[in-house]
Design a protein around this motif. Sequence first.
Motif, mmCIF file in Angstrom:
data_model
loop_
_atom_site.group_PDB
_atom_site.id
_atom_site.type_symbol
_atom_site.label_atom_id
_atom_site.label_comp_id
_atom_site.label_asym_id
_atom_site.label_seq_id
_atom_site.Cartn_x
_atom_site.Cartn_y
_atom_site.Cartn_z
ATOM 1 N N GLU A 1 20.244 34.473 -16.111
ATOM 2 C CA GLU A 1 21.087 33.224 -15.142
ATOM 3 C C GLU A 1 22.036 33.824 -14.424
ATOM 4 O OE1 GLU A 1 21.265 30.452 -18.432
ATOM 5 O OE2 GLU A 1 19.268 29.456 -17.633
ATOM 6 N N ARG A 2 22.845 34.673 -15.082
ATOM 7 C CA ARG A 2 24.140 35.522 -14.180
ATOM 8 C C ARG A 2 23.714 36.185 -12.997
ATOM 9 N NH1 ARG A 2 25.989 36.394 -19.633
ATOM 10 N NH2 ARG A 2 25.188 38.469 -19.432
ATOM 11 N N GLU A 3 22.692 37.088 -13.098
ATOM 12 C CA GLU A 3 22.061 37.774 -12.029
ATOM 13 C C GLU A 3 21.797 36.674 -10.832
ATOM 14 O OE1 GLU A 3 18.640 41.229 -11.284
ATOM 15 O OE2 GLU A 3 18.967 40.419 -13.282
ATOM 16 N N LYS A 4 20.876 35.683 -11.572
ATOM 17 C CA LYS A 4 20.536 34.734 -10.289
ATOM 18 C C LYS A 4 21.445 34.159 -9.744
ATOM 19 C CE LYS A 4 17.636 30.650 -9.684
ATOM 20 N NZ LYS A 4 18.829 30.159 -8.611
ATOM 21 N N ALA A 5 22.687 33.879 -10.434
ATOM 22 C CA ALA A 5 23.973 33.076 -9.797
ATOM 23 C C ALA A 5 24.632 34.098 -8.932
ATOM 24 C CB ALA A 5 24.837 32.814 -11.163
ATOM 25 N N ALA A 6 24.687 35.402 -9.290
ATOM 26 C CA ALA A 6 25.281 36.363 -8.365
ATOM 27 C C ALA A 6 24.532 36.665 -7.015
ATOM 28 C CB ALA A 6 25.344 37.665 -9.061
ATOM 29 N N LEU A 7 23.116 36.449 -7.065
ATOM 30 C CA LEU A 7 22.375 36.684 -6.207
ATOM 31 C C LEU A 7 22.257 35.343 -5.236
ATOM 32 C CD1 LEU A 7 18.952 38.291 -7.644
ATOM 33 C CD2 LEU A 7 20.839 39.291 -5.772
ATOM 34 N N ASP A 8 22.568 34.294 -5.879
ATOM 35 C CA ASP A 8 22.503 32.951 -4.917
ATOM 36 C C ASP A 8 23.856 33.134 -4.068
ATOM 37 O OD1 ASP A 8 20.083 32.292 -5.839
ATOM 38 O OD2 ASP A 8 21.015 30.748 -7.343
ATOM 39 N N GLU A 9 24.906 33.384 -4.864
ATOM 40 C CA GLU A 9 26.332 33.509 -4.399
ATOM 41 C C GLU A 9 26.227 34.570 -3.082
ATOM 42 O OE1 GLU A 9 30.708 34.805 -5.268
ATOM 43 O OE2 GLU A 9 29.406 33.938 -6.981
ATOM 44 N N ALA A 10 25.729 35.644 -3.234
ATOM 45 C CA ALA A 10 25.663 36.643 -2.103
ATOM 46 C C ALA A 10 24.739 36.183 -0.907
ATOM 47 C CB ALA A 10 25.016 37.898 -2.652
ATOM 48 N N PHE A 11 23.745 35.325 -1.200
ATOM 49 C CA PHE A 11 22.929 34.786 -0.161
ATOM 50 C C PHE A 11 23.565 33.688 0.432
ATOM 51 C CE2 PHE A 11 19.213 31.957 1.203
ATOM 52 C CZ PHE A 11 18.923 32.539 2.022
ATOM 53 N N GLU A 12 24.123 33.070 -0.297
ATOM 54 C CA GLU A 12 25.150 31.980 0.608
ATOM 55 C C GLU A 12 26.129 32.402 1.275
ATOM 56 O OE1 GLU A 12 24.692 28.522 0.439
ATOM 57 O OE2 GLU A 12 22.889 28.670 -0.718
ATOM 58 N N ALA A 13 26.633 33.364 0.771
ATOM 59 C CA ALA A 13 27.864 33.917 1.759
ATOM 60 C C ALA A 13 27.193 34.621 2.744
ATOM 61 C CB ALA A 13 28.612 35.296 0.855
ATOM 62 N N TRP A 14 26.158 35.408 2.687
ATOM 63 C CA TRP A 14 25.329 35.815 4.033
ATOM 64 C C TRP A 14 24.988 34.732 5.024
ATOM 65 C CZ3 TRP A 14 20.265 35.188 5.803
ATOM 66 C CH2 TRP A 14 20.140 35.965 6.895
ATOM 67 N N LEU A 15 24.513 33.684 4.410
ATOM 68 C CA LEU A 15 24.115 32.575 5.239
ATOM 69 C C LEU A 15 25.390 31.885 6.086
ATOM 70 C CD1 LEU A 15 21.736 30.375 3.264
ATOM 71 C CD2 LEU A 15 21.050 31.759 5.139
ATOM 72 N N ALA A 16 26.560 32.091 5.237
ATOM 73 C CA ALA A 16 27.850 31.429 5.991
ATOM 74 C C ALA A 16 28.337 32.290 6.975
ATOM 75 C CB ALA A 16 28.781 31.218 5.050
ATOM 76 N N ASN A 17 27.694 33.657 6.757
ATOM 77 C CA ASN A 17 28.412 34.686 7.748
ATOM 78 C C ASN A 17 27.423 36.024 8.071
ATOM 79 O OD1 ASN A 17 30.082 36.112 9.399
ATOM 80 N ND2 ASN A 17 31.499 37.083 7.980
#
Length: 52
Positions: free
Chosen positions: A34-50
């Motif tokens: 779940e921590r790994e998924k959260a980190a991947l989700d966060e990285a993806f959201e950051a990429w979408l934002a920029n």
Amino acid sequence: MTLLHHIEELRAELWNCNDGEECRRIEAELQAAEREKAALDEAFEAWLANPD
């Protein structure tokens, strides 16, 4: 197997677990996934934002 599928499988295993030691092992693996998924989700959201 995708990470999401792995998390769902671990949740199912934990639901059916009757052995305390085994439950703790599954729970630790689930929390790590779940921590790994959260980190991947966060990285993806950051990429979408920029995406640059």
